[in-house]
Design an enzyme around this catalytic site. Sequence first.
Site, PDB file in Angstrom:
ATOM      1  N   GLU A  93       0.794  -1.228   0.000  1.00 29.11           N
ATOM      2  CA  GLU A  93       0.000   0.000   0.000  1.00 29.11           C
ATOM      3  C   GLU A  93       0.827   1.280   0.000  1.00 29.11           C
ATOM      4  O   GLU A  93       0.414   2.288  -0.580  1.00 29.11           O
ATOM      5  CB  GLU A  93      -0.930   0.019   1.230  1.00 29.11           C
ATOM      6  N   SER A 128     -28.180 -28.971  51.828  1.00 28.43           N
ATOM      7  CA  SER A 128     -27.249 -29.390  52.886  1.00 28.43           C
ATOM      8  C   SER A 128     -25.855 -28.801  52.752  1.00 28.43           C
ATOM      9  O   SER A 128     -24.942 -29.209  53.490  1.00 28.43           O
ATOM     10  CB  SER A 128     -27.134 -30.920  52.876  1.00 28.43           C
TER      11      SER A 128
END
Length: 684
Positions: free
Chosen positions: A74, A334
């Site tokens: 680029e 429990s």
Amino acid sequence: MAVGLVAVGAVVGLEAADRAFPPPLAEAGMVSAEVQDRDGRLLRAFATPDGLWRLRTQARDVDPRFVSMLLAYEDQRFYHHSGVDPRALLRAAFQALTHGRILSGGSTLSMQVARLIEPREARSLGAKLRQVLRALQIERRLSKAEILDLYLTHAPYGGNLEGVRSASLAYFGKEPRRLSLGEAALLVALPQLPERRRPDRNAKLAEAARQRVLDRAAVAAVIGAGEAERAALAPVPATRQALPTLAAHLAEAARRRAPAVMVQRTTVQAPVQARLEALAASAAAKAGPRVSVAIVMADSQSGEILAEVGSAGYLDSARSGWIDMTRVPRSPGSTLKPFIYGLAFEEGLVSQETIIEDRPADFFGYRPRNFDMRYQGDVTIRQALQLSLNVPAIRLLDAVGPSRLMVRFRRAGVRPALPAGEVPGLAIGLGGLGISLRDLVQLYAALANGGRPVQLGDGVEGEPGLVDGAPLIDPVAAWHVADILSGVLPPSGSRRSGIAYKTGTSYGYRDAWSVGYDGRMVIGVWVGRADNGAVPGITGYATAAPILFEAFAKSGVGLTPMPRAPAGAVRLAQAALPPSLRRFSAGPAGLVSARAEDAPLQIVYPPEGAKVELGTDAAGATLPLMLKLQGGRAPYRWLANGKPLTTLSRRRVNPWLPDGAGFSKLTVIDARGRAASVSVFLQE
């Protein structure tokens, strides 16, 4: 002179124009909010207000080979121009004139950033000129590194994907820190024509574009020709993947708490979270169509939560998946029994081999029954806890006092919910209160931490760390509890791993629980329906415990051996126990048994010189302090600072409501005239 004035005027005019019409860099800062794990890995991202997945990306977040190929393809002179590359523009213009069409745009990365943060409506000479001017402005304000980061964040990749991180996660399912050459080349190629080159829609165009990037990179000597050929053979991704959505409930909570913060870090470990979420989903699918599963895993030493699974599936409407079941108070069955036994060990009421009765009993109208409706007769304390027998647990709770148990929970920063207007009663030992999975794990973290309370935290709600103050239970008592629970047989199909664990099933089969710990990690599992509906047949042992063992095995966190026994922690055989510890001598309602009446009279709680924290109820009123004695012959007379407390009592556990904080002397006298006294300091 005139020429100089004109030049100065032109410069001043350009400077004024630059300040009057700055580039929209503030808008460029609009990115997707992220919730990350402890190491910066993405747990979940949130789309921007305009519906884009735009994850902030910096060059350090990306494979260096990608950056090299990007610049080669680029903008080869990126670090040498000031926003505009005259050579590239002249080349592009010459190609357009000689071929009659645009072959290359001549845009620098700075010009592309200008276009990305201020999109043009059409390609034209005016639009190109605007890009040139904006690129010059951007170069004046930002460094090259900042410009590159803007491109990496805003580059388009088709649909609502912007930025290299978003594209890498969507197309490859991974962060872009380590990309193959083929993956890097594809990510370089897509932004030029993101919609036409989308690999999930146009694989051939995507391959052709990738090939051009590889060829250019080979020519520029960024990669070798052989590497380019091999990279071209790799297939392009055929589908677009969803971005990570781990710890959805936690991520939502983070966004609600700090909506303006774009990056929030948690204590969660993404790999652990992912494994336990998958486990919860598969376990819920086996349990039933409306059943959900919640899991919490925490470090008992630091308090950091490593995984927090609120449901079997956040988007599963049939299971009400949006409800975070790690925070909803439910009946724990429990699972609180170990803390009752811990208090009994701490007070010296029992040892592991002490005999206790498991027979029908009536505690002033409260008649607990075992889960299977059977009774075992005489059992040891170790057997009673391992078998989770209800009557022995309530006998011990009656001896130590429900209010004292609640006070201990508050020491650990946990405040279980009682029914409106109720005070702690014996029913809390079998699940007669509400507690969340997260709070339950916090209580067990104290057990795993030798009795020292620890505050759990996930980086969003609550700061993890040790809780200052008195221990939940003393280290010796915590060791006895762990020694017993680590001997419980694993559920069917699970391998013995040495973890200490307890299960629980709430009344009506609404909740199944299992909480366990090794030498460091604590995991809690809840199974049930979010709407509190019954699930016939679910139990803590058969339903939740297998998930617990699988969670330890699949979490990826290795098991830590249990710590050595602290000083004074000895597991004695029954024959080696003193007479007062061979059999638990308090019968139903705390009445003294004839077996213990000849033993020496002793106040076992509060002990001599103790600093006792006075508890308060929801309204702030002081709760009674439960006085406990051993030995002697009933009836008893209690005195506080020389004043009788009540009439004669035949109970070994008696409530006392102190006048206030400070030093107090307690005395008890039995039927034979024997007396015992302790001095204590009461603190609010």
